[in-house]
Design an enzyme around this catalytic site. Structure first.
Site, PDB file in Angstrom:
ATOM      1  N   GLY A 199      -0.151   4.053   8.255  1.00 51.86           N
ATOM      2  CA  GLY A 199      -0.500   5.321   8.894  1.00 51.86           C
ATOM      3  C   GLY A 199      -1.333   5.022  10.114  1.00 51.86           C
TER       4      GLY A 199
ATOM      5  N   GLY B 298       0.841  -1.198   0.000  1.00 52.41           N
ATOM      6  CA  GLY B 298       0.000   0.000   0.000  1.00 52.41           C
ATOM      7  C   GLY B 298       0.870   1.239   0.000  1.00 52.41           C
TER       8      GLY B 298
ATOM      9  CB  CYS C 100      -1.267   2.592  16.721  1.00 50.91           C
ATOM     10  SG  CYS C 100      -2.660   2.813  17.825  1.00 50.91           S
TER      11      CYS C 100
HETATM   12  P1  NAD Z   1      -8.103   9.528  21.479  1.00 50.80           P
HETATM   13  O1  NAD Z   1      -7.386  10.776  21.168  1.00 50.80           O
HETATM   14  O2  NAD Z   1      -9.164   9.049  20.563  1.00 50.80           O
HETATM   15  O3  NAD Z   1      -8.771   9.656  22.939  1.00 50.80           O
HETATM   16  C1  NAD Z   1      -8.145  10.201  24.046  1.00 50.80           C
HETATM   17  C2  NAD Z   1      -9.190  10.927  24.881  1.00 50.80           C
HETATM   18  O4  NAD Z   1      -8.602  11.318  26.127  1.00 50.80           O
HETATM   19  C3  NAD Z   1      -9.719  12.197  24.225  1.00 50.80           C
HETATM   20  O5  NAD Z   1     -11.122  12.116  24.131  1.00 50.80           O
HETATM   21  C4  NAD Z   1      -9.295  13.312  25.205  1.00 50.80           C
HETATM   22  O6  NAD Z   1     -10.249  14.357  25.281  1.00 50.80           O
HETATM   23  C5  NAD Z   1      -9.188  12.542  26.508  1.00 50.80           C
HETATM   24  N1  NAD Z   1      -8.369  13.188  27.541  1.00 50.80           N
HETATM   25  C6  NAD Z   1      -7.142  13.752  27.431  1.00 50.80           C
HETATM   26  N2  NAD Z   1      -6.740  14.232  28.625  1.00 50.80           N
HETATM   27  C7  NAD Z   1      -7.704  13.952  29.522  1.00 50.80           C
HETATM   28  C8  NAD Z   1      -7.889  14.184  30.913  1.00 50.80           C
HETATM   29  N3  NAD Z   1      -6.959  14.808  31.641  1.00 50.80           N
HETATM   30  N4  NAD Z   1      -9.023  13.763  31.497  1.00 50.80           N
HETATM   31  C9  NAD Z   1      -9.973  13.139  30.780  1.00 50.80           C
HETATM   32  N5  NAD Z   1      -9.874  12.891  29.460  1.00 50.80           N
HETATM   33  C10 NAD Z   1      -8.760  13.291  28.833  1.00 50.80           C
HETATM   34  O7  NAD Z   1      -6.981   8.415  21.681  1.00 50.80           O
HETATM   35  P2  NAD Z   1      -7.108   6.830  21.392  1.00 50.80           P
HETATM   36  O8  NAD Z   1      -6.964   6.568  19.956  1.00 50.80           O
HETATM   37  O9  NAD Z   1      -8.294   6.315  22.132  1.00 50.80           O
HETATM   38  O10 NAD Z   1      -5.772   6.328  22.099  1.00 50.80           O
HETATM   39  C11 NAD Z   1      -5.635   6.280  23.493  1.00 50.80           C
HETATM   40  C12 NAD Z   1      -4.413   5.441  23.817  1.00 50.80           C
HETATM   41  O11 NAD Z   1      -4.624   4.103  23.399  1.00 50.80           O
HETATM   42  C13 NAD Z   1      -3.131   5.893  23.111  1.00 50.80           C
HETATM   43  O12 NAD Z   1      -2.038   5.689  23.960  1.00 50.80           O
HETATM   44  C14 NAD Z   1      -3.043   4.968  21.921  1.00 50.80           C
HETATM   45  O13 NAD Z   1      -1.725   4.781  21.476  1.00 50.80           O
HETATM   46  C15 NAD Z   1      -3.596   3.688  22.504  1.00 50.80           C
HETATM   47  N6  NAD Z   1      -4.172   2.779  21.515  1.00 50.80           N
HETATM   48  C16 NAD Z   1      -4.941   3.282  20.508  1.00 50.80           C
HETATM   49  C17 NAD Z   1      -5.516   2.409  19.582  1.00 50.80           C
HETATM   50  C18 NAD Z   1      -6.360   2.943  18.443  1.00 50.80           C
HETATM   51  O14 NAD Z   1      -6.605   2.174  17.509  1.00 50.80           O
HETATM   52  N7  NAD Z   1      -6.804   4.186  18.467  1.00 50.80           N
HETATM   53  C19 NAD Z   1      -5.313   1.032  19.716  1.00 50.80           C
HETATM   54  C20 NAD Z   1      -4.560   0.552  20.767  1.00 50.80           C
HETATM   55  C21 NAD Z   1      -3.991   1.445  21.669  1.00 50.80           C
END
Ligand code: NAD
Length: 434
Positions: A260, A256, A263
């Site tokens: 992106g 691809g 993660c």
């Molecule tokens: P995201 O940005 O979608 O969500 C994070 C949320 O945290 C936001 O809604 C933000 O407003 C909130 N937030 C920030 N500071 C805060 C606080 N002090 N109090 C309350 N809420 C607060 O992020 P995500 O994609 O859900 O990722 C979260 C974690 O999980 C990251 O470390 C990411 O690497 C990991 N992760 C993500 C995925 C994925 O596919 N998105 C998969 C596995 C792991």
């Protein structure tokens, strides 16, 4: 069991809704008030198949609630999950832990009884212990255990991934956290999901190692696709021939425009930086990132070549903007590298995406036009690019698009189509590694 999840984004919201489905009493917290108000009404701020139904069902059953602050919910909690973002820190590539540490401070100020604080965010080795240090420094009487429970769900199939994971990793420092976490995940134990209990450090590294390894597979096949192109080999055949070997496996060997998403790009960078900090530099992961960047640049050259060497003044229709189908997540999508370069070279770009347009408008140059209709996107286009393999683009009516396009250049950056079908319809077809 009372569970609090701090951060109600892709991971926090899916985890919260699924834990509620398992029978826990879940309070999801987010400091984005608009998001919380939306969620209280049962409106889901992200595009994730099946999530709306799951949230609404558990809201109705009073197993799930949404809060803008920890104040009202922390005291009754048995387990608190931290699921806030850990983006790349501006300027240096490390994981930015400011949101995690802010949350640790908030917890410290409110904690009264015993509490287990679990990191679900992807965080560098040592973060769980640092969270404990922050909490006990602010509140020396706090009786807490910390744990690391990395999340492996994929956007687009997040609920299925959460409900039927390949494994659950529990990094623990004591018995209380292990017991509570195993109780919470009991429904998955019943369906024989392997549950691995490790140290905090091992759990934290498992997450980065897993993502970096998957990114390595993608960069590996992307790099070889160039050799295939130059020699007449077919990269699909290569991937199939390799993937049937059980030691290799067939997943993540699809070529691809580069990986992106929210993660792989940030986690590979964070792992590189972490390894450097400990004097354990990773040559492999550095190369994986370099190959990925080169792949995106190579796509720009491919588009230019397909249009005869110059794209100035050409109308280019882009189908798909998100980093993969079935999500609205635009974070680090290859389209964010490729489209601005087309615009810089004076192309006229019009784009379609089933879920990502709102987010893409904030991130792409103003000159990019958007349409919610595939036909309107490709009308009068000199070239069509398939950037993301949404199902909507898999069965395009080739006769129809040939009629409404101005040109006949079809650039398939996901290898969705077979060359013959396209050339039979009079297209000039370009893909990757074939
Ligand atoms: P995201 O940005 O979608 O969500 C994070 C949320 O945290 C936001 O809604 C933000 O407003 C909130 N937030 C920030 N500071 C805060 C606080 N002090 N109090 C309350 N809420 C607060 O992020 P995500 O994609 O859900 O990722 C979260 C974690 O999980 C990251 O470390 C990411 O690497 C990991 N992760 C993500 C995925 C994925 O596919 N998105 C998969 C596995 C792991």
């Amino acid at each position: 069991m009372n569970v609090v999840i701090i951060g109600s984004g892709y991971v926090g919201l899916v985890s919260g809704a699924c834990f509620a489905e398992f029978g826990a009493n879940v309070h999801c917290v987010d400091n984005d008030l608009e998001k919380i108000n939306q969620l209280r009404k049962g409106d889901i701020p992200i595009y994730e198949p099946g999530l709306q139904e799951l949230v609404n069902r558990n809201l109705k059953n009073n197993c799930l609630s949404f809060h803008e602050s920890l104040d009202d919910v922390l005291n009754d909690a048995d387990l608190v999950f931290i699921a806030v973002g850990t983006p790349t820190r501006r300027g240096d590539g490390h994981a930015d832990l400011k949101y995690v540490y802010e949350v640790a401070e908030e917890i410290a100020k409110l904690i009264q009884g015993d509490l287990v604080v679990v990191n679900k965010s992807t965080v560098p080795i040592g973060t769980a212990r640092k969270v404990k240090e922050i909490i006990t420094k602010i509140n020396p009487r706090a009786s807490i255990e910390v744990a690391s429970n990395p999340e492996f769900l994929r956007e687009g199939s997040a609920i299925e991934d959460f409900m039927r994971p390949d494994r659950i990793v529990l990094g623990v420092e004591g018995e209380a956290s292990e017991k509570l976490l195993k109780e919470l995940y009991r429904p998955l134990n019943l369906i024989e999901t392997p549950i691995i209990t490790t140290s905090l450090e091992t759990a934290e590294l498992i997450k980065y190692a897993s993502n970096a390894f998957l990114a390595t597979k993608i960069s590996f096949i992307n790099e070889l696709s160039l050799l295939a192109e130059k020699t007449g080999a077919d990269i699909h055949g290569v991937a199939k021939g390799m993937g049937l070997d059980k030691r290799i496996g067939n997943k993540f060997l699809h070529v691809g425009p580069g990986y992106g998403g929210s993660c792989f790009p940030k986690d590979t960078l964070a792992l590189i930086k972490m390894a450097e900090d400990y004097g354990a530099t990773s040559k492999i992961i550095n190369s994986v990132v370099d190959v990925n960047n080169a792949q995106k640049l190579r796509m720009i050259e491919k588009i230019k070549d397909a249009l005869g060497g110059s794209i100035s003044g050409k109308r280019i229709a882009v189908l798909g903007l998100t980093f993969k189908p079935e999500t609205d997540d635009m974070r680090d999508s290859p389209s964010l590298s490729i489209i601005p370069s087309l615009i810089e070279q004076d192309a006229d770009v019009i784009a379609h995406d089933p879920a990502g347009i709102d987010e893409a408008k904030k991130l792409l140059p103003e000159k990019v036009q958007f349409s919610n209709s595939i036909n309107e996107t490709i009308r009068e286009a000199d070239a069509l690019i398939i950037m993301t393999e949404w199902n909507q683009y898999r069965g395009l009516n080739l006769k129809n698009i040939k009629e409404i396009m101005r040109g006949n250049t079809f650039i398939d950056l996901r290898n969705v189509y077979e060359k013959e079908a396209l050339t039979d319809e009079g297209f000039n077809y370009f893909c990757i590694g074939r």
